[in-house]
Structure formats: C-alpha cells, structure tokens
Design a protein around this motif. Structure first.
Motif, PDB file in Angstrom:
ATOM      1  N   HIS A  28       0.687  -1.127   0.026  1.00  0.00           N
ATOM      2  CA  HIS A  28      -0.018   0.152  -0.094  1.00  0.00           C
ATOM      3  C   HIS A  28       0.882   1.162  -0.011  1.00  0.00           C
ATOM      4  O   HIS A  28       1.851   1.270   0.689  1.00  0.00           O
ATOM      5  N   ALA A  29       0.649   2.325  -0.792  1.00  0.00           N
ATOM      6  CA  ALA A  29       1.338   3.474  -0.989  1.00  0.00           C
ATOM      7  C   ALA A  29       0.826   4.435   0.318  1.00  0.00           C
ATOM      8  O   ALA A  29       0.000   4.188   0.950  1.00  0.00           O
ATOM      9  N   PRO A  30       2.115   5.169   0.746  1.00  0.00           N
ATOM     10  CA  PRO A  30       1.714   6.088   1.892  1.00  0.00           C
ATOM     11  C   PRO A  30       0.512   6.936   1.623  1.00  0.00           C
ATOM     12  O   PRO A  30       0.202   7.180   0.504  1.00  0.00           O
ATOM     13  N   VAL A  31      -0.149   6.872   2.664  1.00  0.00           N
ATOM     14  CA  VAL A  31      -1.555   7.887   2.895  1.00  0.00           C
ATOM     15  C   VAL A  31      -1.348   8.959   2.177  1.00  0.00           C
ATOM     16  O   VAL A  31      -0.387   9.850   2.492  1.00  0.00           O
ATOM     17  N   GLY A  32      -2.096   9.531   1.206  1.00  0.00           N
ATOM     18  CA  GLY A  32      -2.127  10.912   0.583  1.00  0.00           C
ATOM     19  C   GLY A  32      -1.526  10.524  -1.028  1.00  0.00           C
ATOM     20  O   GLY A  32      -1.583  11.602  -1.458  1.00  0.00           O
ATOM     21  N   SER A  33      -1.098   9.266  -1.131  1.00  0.00           N
ATOM     22  CA  SER A  33      -0.318   9.603  -2.478  1.00  0.00           C
ATOM     23  C   SER A  33      -1.543   9.479  -3.476  1.00  0.00           C
ATOM     24  O   SER A  33      -2.651   9.143  -3.144  1.00  0.00           O
ATOM     25  N   CYS A  34      -1.276  10.085  -4.635  1.00  0.00           N
ATOM     26  CA  CYS A  34      -2.203  10.138  -5.683  1.00  0.00           C
ATOM     27  C   CYS A  34      -1.700  10.040  -7.349  1.00  0.00           C
ATOM     28  O   CYS A  34      -0.429  10.086  -7.406  1.00  0.00           O
ATOM     29  N   LEU A  35      -2.654   9.496  -8.043  1.00  0.00           N
ATOM     30  CA  LEU A  35      -2.344   9.595  -9.583  1.00  0.00           C
ATOM     31  C   LEU A  35      -3.133  10.772 -10.161  1.00  0.00           C
ATOM     32  O   LEU A  35      -4.182  10.617  -9.920  1.00  0.00           O
ATOM     33  N   ILE A  36      -2.580  11.638 -10.843  1.00  0.00           N
ATOM     34  CA  ILE A  36      -3.268  12.367 -11.587  1.00  0.00           C
ATOM     35  C   ILE A  36      -3.448  12.063 -13.217  1.00  0.00           C
ATOM     36  O   ILE A  36      -2.082  11.917 -13.720  1.00  0.00           O
ATOM     37  N   ASN A  37      -4.305  12.042 -13.758  1.00  0.00           N
ATOM     38  CA  ASN A  37      -4.578  11.808 -15.078  1.00  0.00           C
ATOM     39  C   ASN A  37      -5.822  12.423 -15.871  1.00  0.00           C
ATOM     40  O   ASN A  37      -6.771  12.604 -14.985  1.00  0.00           O
ATOM     41  N   PRO A  38      -5.629  12.904 -16.914  1.00  0.00           N
ATOM     42  CA  PRO A  38      -6.925  13.797 -17.454  1.00  0.00           C
ATOM     43  C   PRO A  38      -8.257  13.060 -17.429  1.00  0.00           C
ATOM     44  O   PRO A  38      -9.290  13.328 -17.374  1.00  0.00           O
ATOM     45  N   THR A  39      -8.270  11.527 -17.628  1.00  0.00           N
ATOM     46  CA  THR A  39      -9.283  10.714 -17.802  1.00  0.00           C
ATOM     47  C   THR A  39      -9.433   9.724 -16.945  1.00  0.00           C
ATOM     48  O   THR A  39      -8.122   9.409 -16.212  1.00  0.00           O
ATOM     49  N   ALA A  40     -10.337   8.972 -16.653  1.00  0.00           N
ATOM     50  CA  ALA A  40     -10.702   7.798 -15.797  1.00  0.00           C
ATOM     51  C   ALA A  40     -10.153   6.661 -16.304  1.00  0.00           C
ATOM     52  O   ALA A  40     -10.192   5.556 -15.869  1.00  0.00           O
ATOM     53  N   GLN A  41      -9.763   6.543 -17.874  1.00  0.00           N
ATOM     54  CA  GLN A  41      -9.548   5.375 -18.199  1.00  0.00           C
ATOM     55  C   GLN A  41      -7.956   5.529 -18.909  1.00  0.00           C
ATOM     56  O   GLN A  41      -7.661   6.909 -19.208  1.00  0.00           O
TER      57      GLN A  41
END
Ligand code: FAD
Length: 363
Positions: A28-41
């Motif tokens: 599990h990545a550390p809490v708060g980690s995120c992926l940013i992408n323009p689309t959901a796919q």
C-alpha cells in the motif's frame, strides 16, 4: 497544504505496471499518495490500430483507473498538469490548483509534433491522446470523412494507423509522408513487407519527404509543394509536454527528462520518469520499453518511500520483439534483424496485448 508522499503524474504504461505489481504484492502506498490523469481510463496503444480496424471494441482497449488505484491506496485525481517546478517540488494543474510532492513519478508520455508552419487550413489530428484520435475517426466513419487524408510519419504507429484507416474509411484517399524510409527503426525487410501491402490497400506513400508546413490545404517541404489534403493525421516526432523543459530539470532536445538507469532524474533525485517522457541512452521510445520499466519503477519507488536508495537498474534489451498489425488476419513480427508476416504473429500479438490488459485489470 502538506506535500503528498508520492505523486504519480499520468497513467503511462510504467505506472499501470507499478500499480499492478503493488496490488499483487499487497503493498500500500503511503496515505495521501495520488495519481493525476486527465481521464478515468488509460488507453492501451498496442490495440488502438485493431480498434480502428474493427477488430476490438473500445472497452477491450482501455483500463479503468479507479479500481487499480484503490487496490493500492492511491487516490485518483482527474486533472492535467500544466506546470512543474522541480526545485520547489510542486505541480500546477489546469484548474490552477497546486500539489507539492515528496516524490514525483512522471509517466505523461509525449505527443507528435505539428509541422513548424501551419495556417490551420486543414484539420490536424494528433495520434495522441488516443481518446481524441478514436473519437474523431469514429465521427469521420459516420459523416464528413475527409476525401484526402495525409498521414505524417513513417514509423510503426503511422503504418499501422494507415492500414487500419484504409479499412475504417474506405472512401478516403490516404497519403503517407515519411521523412525517412518506411519503418526505418525496424529491419529493412519489414519495410519491404509493408510497401506492397500499402499499395494493395490503395495507400500512397512518399519516403524521404519531411512535411515542414501546411498552407491553403497544401503540404510543403521547405519551398516545395509535396501534396494536398483535407485533413492530416500526425503520427511522428514524439515531443514530451512542454512544461517539462521549463521545470528546471535536465531534458533532452525532445523535452524528455534525462534519467539515470534507476529511472531517477539525473538533475532532481526526487523525480522519477519513465516511458516517452523520459530520456535514457540506448532506450527507444515505445510501449514495450515503458512496460518493462514498470517493474523497475515499482521496486525503486517502494524503496525510496521506505527511506532507502533506489537501487534497481533498468537495462534496455538489445533486441526486442516488435509486432505490427496489418489490419487483416496477419501481423508483421520483427526481431534480431528478421521480419516475417504471418497469422501466427497476429495470434501472438493478440495474446500479448490481451494478456497485458488482463494482468493490469487483475482478471
Ligand atoms: C497508434 C499507436 C500505436 C502504437 N502501438 C505500439 C505498439 O504496438 N507497441 C509499442 O511498443 N508501442 C506502440 N506505440 C508507442 C506507444 O504508444 C508509446 O511509446 C507509449 O504509449 C508510451 O507510453 P507512456 O507510458 O510513455 O505514455 P502514454 O501511454 O502516452 O500515457 C501517458 C498518460 O499520461 C497522461 N497525461 C498526458 N499529459 C498529462 C498531463 N499534462 N497531466 C497528467 N496526465 C497526463 C495521458 O492521458 C496518458 O494517460 C504506439 C503508438 C501509437 C500512436
């Protein structure tokens, strides 16, 4: 706002593999980690020509990001990075919000470049982003397909797209303009296999011509008119997003971040980069390399997130298998200087492509 422990920018191939590996390992990545992408796919490029040629449905070629992210404790944020400052470790998004990071991993790919001089007299369709390419081609299939479509590029993507579009848009006259010989990065025999195929499908091709400008619906090479078109598909000259070169990181001439073999930026160690937006010597830009980098990235990111050094090195393979769909029941396979076209090659391509999608989805 405190910095996020890990910011994954873009759902590039290496990030998909990283998330898949972490899910398989129960990491599990550390809490708060995120992926940013323009689309959901995320779209899988290897299947896109087959999608346009009618061999696949759209849902077979994309991966839903939300379940993949949720499985490893990464939140998915829809958005587009427009600016990056690697010194102050922050990114700006199109909605003007800012995110600071402790560790950043870039997998934002690249896009083909438009000719330097362009008066916008014809529609220009870049091969990326894939969603835009697919939608425009479907619209053309239903109405107002261009009479003459120029395809600018002569590599594997341009050739596969030309063959697929000949199926999708049978009434459109396709003209392919390649700066060098066709499929120059592959063994010469691959070009020899593809030329008669293009001719059989009614696709004209011009080798050794560089489209430098578009004016009044005409394509120019410097001061010479080399063709005319109602629309042009851009499928060559990958350029990384412009904001990378303005980020204070060391980049190459295409704007890709220079990285070390452990995939860390050679100028800013809090940043990793993979795929088409990364520059590593002897590593060509293609999906196969980006996928292979994913396994190394997964390990190195989990190491640095635990406070260790990123020790695993990526070594680009000297020879790798390339498979080109020819929009029929066959594919061209090349490796170690050999190229052949067969049904078996298409079966292998389908198995690898479907296997990739299934592995990432966790089916
Ligand atoms: C038609 C076509 C067919 C191809 N077929 C093959 C093939 O069969 N085999 C092969 O090896 N290679 C193939 N390629 C090349 C391959 O697509 C690329 O090398 C590969 O996609 C590179 O992957 P990547 O991980 O760098 O980025 P990409 O796959 O391009 O992914 C980048 C991601 O970042 C996101 N993104 C972009 N900008 C931003 C931003 N500003 N902020 C946040 N997110 C952003 C995008 O939405 C995307 O999800 C093909 C290319 C094309 C055009």
């Amino acid at each position: 706002m405190p910095p996020v422990p890990l910011l994954l920018a873009g759902a590039g191939h290496a990030h998909l593999v990283t998330l898949q590996r972490w899910r398989a390992e129960g990491y599990h990545a550390p809490v708060g980690s995120c992926l940013i992408n323009p689309t959901a796919q995320a779209w899988y490029s290897g299947m896109l020509p087959g999608l346009l040629a009618g061999r696949w449905q759209a849902e077979q070629c994309c991966i839903e990001l939300a379940p993949l992210c949720a499985a490893v404790g990464v939140s998915l944020r829809l958005g587009e990075i427009t600016q990056l400052d690697a010194n102050s470790q922050q990114a700006q998004l199109a909605d003007q919000s800012r995110i600071r990071w402790q560790w950043l991993s870039l997998g934002v790919g690249g896009a083909p470049q438009a000719p330097a001089h362009n008066d916008h007299s014809i529609t220009l369709l870049p091969a990326k982003p894939f969603a835009g390419l697919y939608q425009q081609c479907r619209t053309w299939q239903q109405q107002n397909a261009p009479q003459r479509l120029a395809i600018i590029g002569g590599g594997a993507a341009a050739v596969e797209l030309a063959l697929a579009l000949a199926r999708l848009l049978p009434a459109t006259q396709l003209n392919l303009f390649s700066a060098g010989p066709l499929l120059a990065a592959l063994p010469a025999r691959a070009g020899n296999l593809v030329r008669p195929l293009l001719r059989q499908r009614g696709i004209s091709y011009h080798e050794g011509v560089t489209v430098t400008g578009i004016q009044n619906g005409q394509l120019w090479q410097d001061t010479q008119v080399i063709g005319a078109a109602d629309a042009a598909l851009l499928a060559s000259g990958n350029m990384a997003p412009h904001w990378l070169a303005d980020s204070a990181m060391t980049c190459d001439a295409t704007g890709a971040v220079r990285i070390q073999p452990n995939l860390q930026s050679s100028s800013h160690p809090t940043v990793f980069a993979t795929g088409d937006c990364a520059s590593l010597s002897a590593c060509p830009h293609n999906g196969v390399q980006a996928v292979r980098q994913g396994a190394v990235l997964a390990e190195n990111l989990s190491q640095v997130l635990c406070g260790d050094q990123a020790t695993r090195q990526f070594k680009p393979p000297r020879h790798s298998l390339a498979l080109l769909a020819t929009a029929d029941e066959q594919a061209i396979a090349t490796r170690n200087g050999i190229a052949l076209r067969s049904r078996l090659a298409l079966r292998l391509k389908d198995r690898l492509d479907n296997g990739f999608i299934r592995a990432i989805r966790g089916d």
